[in-house]
Design an enzyme around this catalytic site. Sequence first.
Site, PDB file in Angstrom:
ATOM      1  N   PHE A  55       0.819  -1.039  -0.005  1.00  0.00           N
ATOM      2  CA  PHE A  55      -0.049  -0.037  -0.172  1.00  0.00           C
ATOM      3  C   PHE A  55       0.893   1.266   0.044  1.00  0.00           C
ATOM      4  O   PHE A  55       1.811   1.354  -0.908  1.00  0.00           O
ATOM      5  CB  PHE A  55      -0.991   0.001   1.118  1.00  0.00           C
ATOM      6  N   SER A  56       0.600   2.229   0.844  1.00  0.00           N
ATOM      7  CA  SER A  56       1.338   3.385   0.735  1.00  0.00           C
ATOM      8  C   SER A  56       2.800   3.376   0.853  1.00  0.00           C
ATOM      9  O   SER A  56       3.412   4.375   0.725  1.00  0.00           O
ATOM     10  CB  SER A  56       0.639   4.389   1.896  1.00  0.00           C
ATOM     11  N   ALA A  57       3.184   2.273   1.416  1.00  0.00           N
ATOM     12  CA  ALA A  57       4.900   2.144   1.648  1.00  0.00           C
ATOM     13  C   ALA A  57       5.393   2.175   0.102  1.00  0.00           C
ATOM     14  O   ALA A  57       6.623   2.197  -0.035  1.00  0.00           O
ATOM     15  CB  ALA A  57       5.344   1.120   2.130  1.00  0.00           C
TER      16      ALA A  57
ATOM     17  N   LYS B  48       4.801   4.618  -1.810  1.00  0.00           N
ATOM     18  CA  LYS B  48       5.348   5.824  -2.143  1.00  0.00           C
ATOM     19  C   LYS B  48       6.417   6.138  -1.898  1.00  0.00           C
ATOM     20  O   LYS B  48       7.236   6.750  -2.823  1.00  0.00           O
ATOM     21  CB  LYS B  48       4.517   6.955  -1.196  1.00  0.00           C
TER      22      LYS B  48
ATOM     23  N   TYR C 228      -2.150  14.967   3.141  1.00  0.00           N
ATOM     24  CA  TYR C 228      -1.886  13.823   2.345  1.00  0.00           C
ATOM     25  C   TYR C 228      -2.741  13.569   1.001  1.00  0.00           C
ATOM     26  O   TYR C 228      -3.626  13.191   1.006  1.00  0.00           O
ATOM     27  CB  TYR C 228      -2.132  12.539   3.479  1.00  0.00           C
TER      28      TYR C 228
END
Length: 416
Positions: free
Chosen positions: A78-80, A82, A168
């Site tokens: 998921f957002s890791a 980014k 965010y």
Amino acid sequence: MSNVASSTGLVDLPTSVGGYAAVEFGPLVRTFARMVGGHPGAGGALTVRLRGEPLVEIYAGEAAPRRAWDADTGSIVFSATKGVAATVIHRLADRGLIDYDAPMAYYWPEFAANGKERITVRQVLSHRAGLYGLPAIARGLDDIIDHRMMEEHLAAAKPDHLLGIPTYHALTFGWLLAGLARAVTGRGMAELFRTEIAEPLGVDGIHLGTPPAGAPTSAAVLHGNRLSAVGVNYVSLALGRAYSLPGALGAAARALFLPGLDQLVEGDDPPILHTELGAGNGVCTATGLATLYGALANGGMHEGQRFLSPETIRAMRHVETYRLDHALFYIPMMWHMGYHSLPVPGARAGFGHIGLGGSFGWADPKLGLSVGFVHNRLGIGAMSLDQIASAWVLPLVVRGAHAARRTTALAQPVAA
């Protein structure tokens, strides 16, 4: 086997845990076995490196029904994701292809539409572009998985009133970076994950979307009720009405919710795996993340080779804004360019990115320490505990790293 690990001895692993760990990480291993290995149907992995040397590589549980987790199992982080996408941009900047303070439109002319001609690369990387809202650019799931269309919609979009304020960019961050990278290189973000990250580091465990056929990395199946509660009619209606609310609740709803978005992670082969979502569909192994962040933690060096220049590493370590994030209920994210720090023990000196459910990659340059943690649990009931996994992983990792450094120092021969 690592010189560091072999000089200090290895801890006896619980029967539920595979891999190896230096003896100083016994408390970490035991906590991992309880927190990750104790959930039937789910699993995960954790890798720790100190000055590039592996001290811990452990895994436990199931990647899918009747398939045990192993060292080559990756999970949607998921957002890791980014942090990986941001590192692609830093690699391009390192070669002089991108200037952080240049307008995005200098490289991506279409981006100048609707008053965006002055928004800089630095603002985008630190979530200050005012382009976080999903309702303004997408109608539903079909739009979200069309990554080229999302890049075009963001190029044409108008920033909202939070331009310049950290808010965010939960999903839009990935398409913004992909549009910039495509304008500069002519290549998509999935290809750049391979050519700018995985290949230079000599790892397979970093992919955007489903790993290609024949890759050593296999994707774990998500376990749990996922985001099904969000799709319930009355919940969906309430979130939709929250779009117009002032403050953090409205910003969070616009950044994170779109009708039907819960279906993005449904099924054993969910739609999220079949697009290029640089903000959220990385499939990474723990070792892949630890290897990447190992280069960031050690001055840009990886196995004696230069991955990033010292100047770029300094830019990446710099906190761009200490202002509270408006879409994350005023959490002090301490945004860097593409990463964040955390005001918790073991995390203050480092930076990285945590994803939905708690998977993360992390670098601590003061120690030369890097961490990769991945797992496949995703359920509303367990979300609060899973999301703060870094709160138990990082303090135990730092404690073990300090102990390993002391042990190694004592083991060094004394000069005559």
